[in-house]
Design an enzyme around this catalytic site. Sequence first.
Site, mmCIF file in Angstrom:
data_model
loop_
_atom_site.group_PDB
_atom_site.id
_atom_site.type_symbol
_atom_site.label_atom_id
_atom_site.label_comp_id
_atom_site.label_asym_id
_atom_site.label_seq_id
_atom_site.Cartn_x
_atom_site.Cartn_y
_atom_site.Cartn_z
ATOM 1 N N GLU A 75 -2.009 4.732 13.582
ATOM 2 C CA GLU A 75 -1.723 5.976 12.859
ATOM 3 C C GLU A 75 -2.095 7.193 13.697
ATOM 4 O O GLU A 75 -1.379 8.205 13.703
ATOM 5 C CB GLU A 75 -2.468 6.018 11.525
ATOM 6 C CG GLU A 75 -2.101 7.244 10.696
ATOM 7 C CD GLU A 75 -2.667 7.230 9.283
ATOM 8 O OE1 GLU A 75 -2.232 8.069 8.478
ATOM 9 O OE2 GLU A 75 -3.547 6.391 9.001
ATOM 10 N N HIS A 97 -9.866 0.964 -0.545
ATOM 11 C CA HIS A 97 -8.404 0.921 -0.480
ATOM 12 C C HIS A 97 -7.864 0.545 -1.859
ATOM 13 O O HIS A 97 -8.015 -0.588 -2.310
ATOM 14 C CB HIS A 97 -7.962 -0.090 0.567
ATOM 15 C CG HIS A 97 -6.521 0.019 0.950
ATOM 16 N ND1 HIS A 97 -5.588 0.735 0.201
ATOM 17 C CD2 HIS A 97 -5.826 -0.495 2.011
ATOM 18 C CE1 HIS A 97 -4.405 0.656 0.781
ATOM 19 N NE2 HIS A 97 -4.529 -0.084 1.877
ATOM 20 N N CYS A 146 0.808 -1.224 0.000
ATOM 21 C CA CYS A 146 0.000 0.000 0.000
ATOM 22 C C CYS A 146 0.842 1.275 0.000
ATOM 23 O O CYS A 146 0.308 2.373 -0.165
ATOM 24 C CB CYS A 146 -0.919 -0.001 1.207
ATOM 25 S SG CYS A 146 -1.737 -1.575 1.470
ATOM 26 N N LYS A 194 -10.144 7.021 1.830
ATOM 27 C CA LYS A 194 -10.474 5.601 1.634
ATOM 28 C C LYS A 194 -11.893 5.298 2.084
ATOM 29 O O LYS A 194 -12.464 4.267 1.703
ATOM 30 C CB LYS A 194 -9.483 4.713 2.383
ATOM 31 C CG LYS A 194 -8.080 4.672 1.781
ATOM 32 C CD LYS A 194 -7.198 3.686 2.524
ATOM 33 C CE LYS A 194 -5.785 3.623 1.945
ATOM 34 N NZ LYS A 194 -4.983 4.815 2.285
ATOM 35 N N PHE A 246 1.674 -3.519 3.938
ATOM 36 C CA PHE A 246 2.037 -4.831 4.469
ATOM 37 C C PHE A 246 3.545 -5.042 4.298
ATOM 38 O O PHE A 246 4.124 -4.678 3.273
ATOM 39 C CB PHE A 246 1.306 -5.936 3.717
ATOM 40 C CG PHE A 246 -0.146 -6.098 4.095
ATOM 41 C CD1 PHE A 246 -0.710 -5.380 5.128
ATOM 42 C CD2 PHE A 246 -0.951 -7.003 3.412
ATOM 43 C CE1 PHE A 246 -2.046 -5.543 5.478
ATOM 44 C CE2 PHE A 246 -2.285 -7.178 3.750
ATOM 45 C CZ PHE A 246 -2.830 -6.450 4.782
ATOM 46 N N HIS A 288 -3.464 7.441 6.051
ATOM 47 C CA HIS A 288 -3.552 6.110 5.475
ATOM 48 C C HIS A 288 -4.937 5.536 5.774
ATOM 49 O O HIS A 288 -5.584 4.993 4.886
ATOM 50 C CB HIS A 288 -2.441 5.223 6.040
ATOM 51 C CG HIS A 288 -2.375 3.874 5.424
ATOM 52 N ND1 HIS A 288 -2.228 3.696 4.067
ATOM 53 C CD2 HIS A 288 -2.456 2.629 5.967
ATOM 54 C CE1 HIS A 288 -2.207 2.393 3.795
ATOM 55 N NE2 HIS A 288 -2.339 1.727 4.938
#
Length: 403
Positions: A304, A330, A155, A325, A389, A293
């Site tokens: 976050e 996403h 991502c 998002k 990830f 994010h």
Amino acid sequence: MGAVTPLGLDVQTTWANLLAGKSGVTPITSWDASRFDCRFAAQVEGFEPRKYFFNEKDARRADRYSQLAMASSKEAVKHAGLEPEKLDLDRVGVLIGSGIGGLKTLGEQDENLIIKGPNRVSPFMIPMMITNMAAGLVSMEFGFRGPNFCVVTACATSNNCIGEAWRLIRDNEAEVIVAGGSEAACVPLGMSGFAAMKALSTRNDDPTRASRPFDKDRDGFVMGEGAAVVIVEELEHAKKRGATILAELTGYGLTADAYHMTSPSGIGAVRAMQHTLKRAGVNPEEVDYINAHGTSTPVGDVAETEAIKTVFGDHAKKMPVSSTKSMTGHLLGAAGAAELIACIKAIEDNIVPPTINLDNPDPACDLDYVPNKARECKVDVAMSNSFGFGGHNATLLVRRFVG
């Protein structure tokens, strides 16, 4: 800038729908998802790939992720007023990444192998599937012969691509770079894989409200597809050709959590934001907006939030932070570029997009997330966070250009 997203086939439509708080999440109807735990996604509708290729054969021989990348690149090149015949093509590069690449092609050809045998696998499978092909096809379409590669950091991919474009231009390796990311993983293999990880929301009875970053009732992210790119250009080169400069890219930070395959530690996010501010020469209190994010996962949103508070101190509570998002889903490898475009538009229009579906805020997520409605406010400096990830963190900072 160029974008093809679940909210529109170009930047302006996408931006208008972001400001309107529109959800791009719909039930999956292009294939039978009835047996899947998650039966919805944020999909690109009405896309005609043949419109974006000089050669129709090339369109047919490209995976959907490459088709989306080509469309967003065409829009960006046109928007920037780039005329290839007037450029030193050896100094124009393409850095377009993808978190997964041609997953649609992989799934279809694996089915061919199992059902029909090895002789029925397409000779185009490998070039359609590999993750670098979007960058390669865009360079071929325009004749751009400068640096050409893709970053694959889940991502964080497109933020890394844009940041590396900034670095290459700073080091005089190129004058102009088409940079961003593309993803098209809303296919059976992708949906089943993420669902098996328990990463996806399963709010099948109410898909448009499934992506709800920072909300107490969030239960996972929503898969999305799309592509977004920006034209990163050396300042004097842009001035010389009379380009309209939308914003100045001043900071880029990248770190690793070195912690867990899928769960963030938060420490890497802190360091990525700190490095970005230091490289940009910007104090924390000068940042006017963060596009988070913010994936709508129980662990990630809290991590976050804590990272932002660590970096920005008292200013964290005064600064609008939102997750687009909540509307686009996403976009994985395309997420960072799409969200940087939202930052640039926020600077251009002095308005920040909302976080929709934020109806019951999580007490552990206690920042100003611009709930449900866009907000007019002065934005001169904006930050985009992308965390992937593998513990990959990439942060970009843009500011209003004052010539």
